[in-house]
Structure formats: C-alpha cells, structure tokens
Design a protein around this motif. Structure first.
Motif, PDB file in Angstrom:
ATOM      1  N   SER A  38       0.840  -1.196   0.000  1.00  0.00           N
ATOM      2  CA  SER A  38       0.000   0.000   0.000  1.00  0.00           C
ATOM      3  C   SER A  38       0.874   1.246   0.000  1.00  0.00           C
ATOM      4  CB  SER A  38      -0.935   0.015   1.214  1.00  0.00           C
ATOM      5  OG  SER A  38      -0.188   0.107   2.412  1.00  0.00           O
ATOM      6  N   VAL A  39       0.297   2.320  -0.478  1.00  0.00           N
ATOM      7  CA  VAL A  39       0.924   3.642  -0.430  1.00  0.00           C
ATOM      8  C   VAL A  39      -0.038   4.553   0.320  1.00  0.00           C
ATOM      9  CG1 VAL A  39       1.690   5.637  -1.767  1.00  0.00           C
ATOM     10  CG2 VAL A  39       2.200   3.319  -2.574  1.00  0.00           C
ATOM     11  N   VAL A  40       0.478   5.266   1.310  1.00  0.00           N
ATOM     12  CA  VAL A  40      -0.351   6.193   2.078  1.00  0.00           C
ATOM     13  C   VAL A  40       0.135   7.617   1.824  1.00  0.00           C
ATOM     14  CG1 VAL A  40      -1.206   6.859   4.351  1.00  0.00           C
ATOM     15  CG2 VAL A  40      -0.747   4.448   3.852  1.00  0.00           C
ATOM     16  N   ILE A  41      -0.790   8.476   1.431  1.00  0.00           N
ATOM     17  CA  ILE A  41      -0.498   9.896   1.224  1.00  0.00           C
ATOM     18  C   ILE A  41      -0.929  10.640   2.487  1.00  0.00           C
ATOM     19  CG2 ILE A  41      -0.967  11.916  -0.214  1.00  0.00           C
ATOM     20  CD1 ILE A  41      -1.811   9.946  -2.441  1.00  0.00           C
ATOM     21  N   TRP A  42       0.036  11.227   3.194  1.00  0.00           N
ATOM     22  CA  TRP A  42      -0.243  11.853   4.482  1.00  0.00           C
ATOM     23  C   TRP A  42      -0.464  13.350   4.323  1.00  0.00           C
ATOM     24  CZ3 TRP A  42      -1.518   8.765   8.236  1.00  0.00           C
ATOM     25  CH2 TRP A  42      -0.992   7.469   8.281  1.00  0.00           C
ATOM     26  N   SER A  43      -1.522  13.848   4.941  1.00  0.00           N
ATOM     27  CA  SER A  43      -1.863  15.271   4.884  1.00  0.00           C
ATOM     28  C   SER A  43      -2.132  15.799   6.286  1.00  0.00           C
ATOM     29  CB  SER A  43      -3.113  15.498   4.020  1.00  0.00           C
ATOM     30  OG  SER A  43      -2.939  15.000   2.705  1.00  0.00           O
ATOM     31  N   ARG A  44      -1.994  17.108   6.409  1.00  0.00           N
ATOM     32  CA  ARG A  44      -2.303  17.765   7.683  1.00  0.00           C
ATOM     33  C   ARG A  44      -3.721  18.316   7.633  1.00  0.00           C
ATOM     34  NH1 ARG A  44       0.697  23.058  10.415  1.00  0.00           N
ATOM     35  NH2 ARG A  44      -0.599  23.121  12.300  1.00  0.00           N
ATOM     36  N   PRO A  45      -4.572  17.939   8.586  1.00  0.00           N
ATOM     37  CA  PRO A  45      -5.941  18.466   8.587  1.00  0.00           C
ATOM     38  C   PRO A  45      -5.981  19.896   9.093  1.00  0.00           C
ATOM     39  CG  PRO A  45      -5.609  17.073  10.506  1.00  0.00           C
ATOM     40  CD  PRO A  45      -4.336  17.003   9.702  1.00  0.00           C
ATOM     41  N   ALA A  46      -6.972  20.623   8.631  1.00  0.00           N
ATOM     42  CA  ALA A  46      -7.200  21.959   9.174  1.00  0.00           C
ATOM     43  C   ALA A  46      -7.564  21.854  10.651  1.00  0.00           C
ATOM     44  CB  ALA A  46      -8.316  22.655   8.394  1.00  0.00           C
TER      45      ALA A  46
END
Length: 546
Positions: free
Chosen positions: A331-339
């Motif tokens: 799997s590949v996970v794209i990590w983002s910062r939530p508001a």
C-alpha cells in the motif's frame, strides 16, 4: 506457569497441542475443546490479556494499532535478495545467528514488521476491520487444487463466526461469537462523508454491504468492535471455552520445533524462561502464523531439503514450498495535515472504504480509504519533520498483488530471527497498478470537499503526480506492507510441488501434523486477512478428526 489455570493433573500425552493462541489458534482450541475431542493444550509465546480488561487498555482500544509490547519485533527486507540461494550453495551448515549477513544490515533491518505476540494474536493488535474476501479470491483457492474452498463452500463458515447486526438475512450470521458493526453513513466523520460523496461523483456506487460478495463500490467498513472496543479472537472465541476442563492455556511458552518419530508428529519442544521442555501429543496443530509456522517447520526438518541440510538439520519431509510464496498487501499512504478542528485524537480512524479500478485496466484492483484522527507519533516509520500532531492518510492498497516473498532460517540456532523477504513490487505490474491507484486517489484528495479540510500534504504534489517517472519512483520507495502476512505454506494437492498441506491442513509427507492459519492461503484475499483467518480456522476445526 503463566496463564495456566488450576486444573486436575495434566495428561502425560495430550490429544492436541496447538501452537499459537492468535486468531486461528484461539478458534481451533475453542472448537476442539467444545466438541469433546479430548485434552487440548494451547501454547502462546506472548502474554495473556488482562481479565477483566479495562476499556482504556491498548488491546481494547479499536481506535489504534498496537505496535509495542505485544508483538514479535521482526525486521523485514521489503524486497528480496540472493541470501537463500547463497546459503544453499555455501558448503557446510551455518555457524550461528546472522551468518553471512555482514555488511548488509541496512538492507535486512530496514522495516519493522510487528506481528501479534499475545493471546488473540494479530486480532488483538490490529485495526479491527472485519472484511471478507471476495468470491473470485476463493475461485483462485479452488483453482489451486482446493475444491472445498470455493465461495459457496466458505460462506457458511463466515456466517457461523459472525453476529452481524446490520444485515440480517441469508448472507450473514446473527448468532456467532464475533460482533460485526458498521458506522451509519449519517454518522461517519466529515472527511469520510466527503470521501464517500466524491467517490459517488466519480462513478463509484455506494455498496451498503462490503461483505456481500460484490466487488466495486464504496461503503462503511465492517468492524469487530462494540462501542469502540476491539473484540479480538480471544475475547470472542476463548472467553467461555477456556474454562472447559479439557482445555489448558499456557503463555510465555515458545515452541522451538515439532518432534517426530519417523514422519509422525508426537509433540513439541518448548522454551520458557530459559528452560527447555518436551510436550507429548497425539496431534500437533501449527497456528503460529505465516511467519512463525514455516520457521517452526524448518527447525523441525520439514521444508526444502537443500536448505535444511545447509543448516545442519536432518530432513523429515522435503517440502520446498515451506516459507515460499509469502505475500502481503502493498500500500501507499499519502499523508496530509488536517485543518484545525477537523480531526480529534481518539475518534474512530477507519470508517469508509472504496474498492475500485486503479485505471490500469478495468479490473477492481485497489482499495482506497482515509485514515482519520491519527496521531503522527503512532505511525510506523513516519518521519514527522513538519510538527504535525494529527495527520490524515489516504491509503491505496493493492487487492491482489502478484509479487511474492519468502521466509526462511539462515541458522539452526533456535534463537536466530527468521529472514523475512516481502518482495514488495518485485512484479512490475504491482508497481504499475499502484501508480495508477495513487493518481486516482490524488484526484479524490484534491476535490474541493477534501482539499478544503486539508491544509498541506507531505511529499506529493500536483507536479510530481504529473510525472510518470516520479510517481513510479515514489511508489517503489514508499510502498509498505499491510501486516497481512499470508501464503507461506500454501494448501494444495500432493501433486503440487509447492503445496505444503492438503485442503484440510494436513502437512504432506507427515502424520498427525496440521496447519491452521493464514500461511495456508493459496492466494491472499482482497481484504485485510483477519476475518478470513478466523473463517479458515472455523472450517478446518470441523474437518479435524481424531
């Protein structure tokens, strides 16, 4: 002995000894003891769970993975190497742990591969996702020479183990020990609600029941949880049966090898607190998982004869399939910062999933979903240089990878760690499909409903996504396993040179030795493996005859 209840005198020879009290072992022991099959001894290398178990205990909290304190701390090579071939070619037995690995520690110890080491096994430390495999998965099992494992044959056992409160009817059970629950659409997290809606806008239809056998669709993830508490295999299957007079549980006991008289299993050799012991039994069942089971077999003389001889182990049964064919979901996970204010620690982290085509072809080949409310320090291998306390992951998992790895010993020393080669991306088609999947997930992630709630994304950008070479390089370097190890002792007929056991779990070339765990899977299911492991153990327990 830790984990042992007060009982009458123990038998000198047990009817069954079961190695491993994880998902499969818990079911196997409970079912054999409940039907009056004779004395049953269940051995577990890890600790027991607290009884009663506080809701705040990490093993009870379905909102987090448990990656410390209750695991085998394995290290895996995400790719492959020539280590096995070099070992077999080298003259004489290996001298000790780590032999021949000098100068390659970075390659061999690059990825922590924690698997459950506690009563309940992986089901006690995982994400409590209760997804079934798909009919096509079991068609592949049958095509490997296992006609008793078609979808029609396994569905009754999926039903027997579950108590699905959401979908009463012919496809589900309502009186099994394992609760299965879903979050109603109107109650899912706001990010999941937007993800669900965006999938619909992009032609991925709502699939109310992801366990009904249909392939493509988006819907609520079924989980084995009740009010946020993880109901693992030990809680569901062992709580009552562990008090039966013919069932004993011993924890803190590691099984070194199966003992044989010629090719007949007669017991196991164990180690506990530095002491060796012998347990005699008429039947041995290995439920040590897709890493533990092949390693125990190899130490016992069951495996590829050339490897065993190189290690100085006398072969009992020449089965070259032992340890071969190890598979996990890349799997590949794209990590983002939530508001600010979008995510909250402790809230459910996995509620919605979508099975869809990556776009490589028309096949339903990936599962995409969000990981919400995740505290960054809990992510294995996550290098948080940005100071993000909470993150949101967009996960792209390949459902049916073609790549295969292996697990094997490189030393006869019982203390030596196994060599685990996952082989992720060794088949170029897997990389191609994940590249297409990452692009599709990126398009969803960049939709207004989601991008407006996410303020920054780590590593990936529109410019990178536009470059074939960059996406391919990124996928190859970022793909991780799902901790869904399977397939390392696959079942099939004796005419299959790579089959290790028949479709009832009986190990070829031996007597009174069976396997009951995910190492038997001839093909990995298109879902996390735990529910299928429970189903398999339930089905095999019915076929296990004295």
């Amino acid at each position: 002995m830790s984990g042992t209840r007060a009982h009458a005198a123990e038998p000198r020879v047990w009817e069954y000894v079961i190695v491993g009290a994880g998902s499969a072992g818990a079911v196997t022991a409970a079912r054999l003891a409940a039907r009056g099959s004779g004395s049953v001894l269940l051995l577990e290398a890890g600790p027991d769970q607290p009884r009663p178990r506080d809701r705040a205990h990490p093993l009870a909290d379905a909102g987090r993975l448990v990656l410390a304190g209750y695991n085998w701390d394995y290290r895996a090579n995400l790719r492959t190497s020539s280590r096995l071939e070099d070992l077999v070619r080298a003259p004489g037995p290996a001298a000790g742990p780590g032999t021949g690995r000098a100068g390659a520690s970075a390659l061999w110890e690059r990825f922590p591969y924690q698997l459950g080491k506690v009563v309940g096994g992986g089901s006690a430390v995982n994400g409590a996702i209760a997804l079934r495999g798909l009919p096509r998965d079991f068609a592949a099992w049958a095509a490997h020479g296992n006609p008793d494992w078609s979808w029609e044959q396994v569905l009754p056992f999926y039903k027997d183990i579950e108590d699905d409160a959401d979908f009463p009817g012919p496809l589900h059970g309502d009186s099994g020990p394992l609760p299965v629950r879903r979050t109603p659409r109107e109650q899912v997290h706001e990010l999941d609600a937007e993800f669900w809606a965006e999938c619909n806008r992009r032609g991925v239809a709502t699939l109310p029941d992801l366990n009904a056998g249909a392939e493509a669709g988006v819907g609520a993830i079924p989980g084995n949880t009740v009010d946020g508490e993880r109901v693992d295999a030990a809680t569901a299957f062992l709580s009552g049966p562990r008090n039966l007079p013919d069932l004993r549980l011993r924890t803190g006991v590691r099984v070194i090898r199966v003992l044989f008289e010629k090719n007949r299993a007669v017991g196991v050799e164990t180690e506990s607190d530095g002491r060796r012991d012998v347990v005699r039994a008429r039947h041995v069942v290995l439920s040590a998982g897709a890493i533990g089971t092949p390693v125990i077999l190899q130490r016992s003389g069951v495996g590829a004869a050339a490897l065993l001889r190189a290690l100085g182990i006398t072969p009992v049964a020449d089965l070259p399939g032992v340890g071969r064919g190890l598979v996990d979901h890349p799997s590949v996970v794209i990590w983002s910062r939530p508001a600010d204010g979008v995510c909250t620690p402790g809230l459910p982290w996995r509620q919605v999933a979508a099975r869809m085509s990556s776009g490589f072809d028309d096949d339903t080949d990936i599962q995409v979903g969000l990981l919400n409310n995740v505290e960054s320090h809990t992510i294995p291998g996550f290098v948080d240089r940005l100071g993000w306390p909470l993150v949101v992951g967009t996960s792209v998992m390949l459902l049916r990878p073609r790549s295969r790895g292996r697990v094997f010993l490189d030393s006869a020393d019982p203390a030596a760690a196994p060599v685990i080669e996952l082989g992720l991306g060794s088949d170029p088609e897997d990389v191609d499909r994940l590249c297409h999947g990452v692009r599709r997930a990126w398009d969803i992630l960049r939709s207004p409903g989601l991008s407006g709630r996410l303020v920054q994304t780590q590593f990936w950008s529109d410019r990178m996504i536009a470059s074939d070479g960059v996406v391919r390089s990124g996928v190859r370097h970022i793909m991780n396993p799902g901790w869904h190890a399977a397939g390392s002792c696959r079942m099939g007929p004796a005419t299959d040179p790579w089959a290790v056991a028949d479709q009832d779990g009986r190990v070829h070339g031996t007597e009174h030795l069976r396997i009951a765990d995910a190492s038997l899977f001839p093909a990995i299911p298109s879902a996390p493996t735990n529910l299928t492991t429970l189903m398999l153990a339930e089905k095999l327990a019915r076929s296990t005859k004295e």
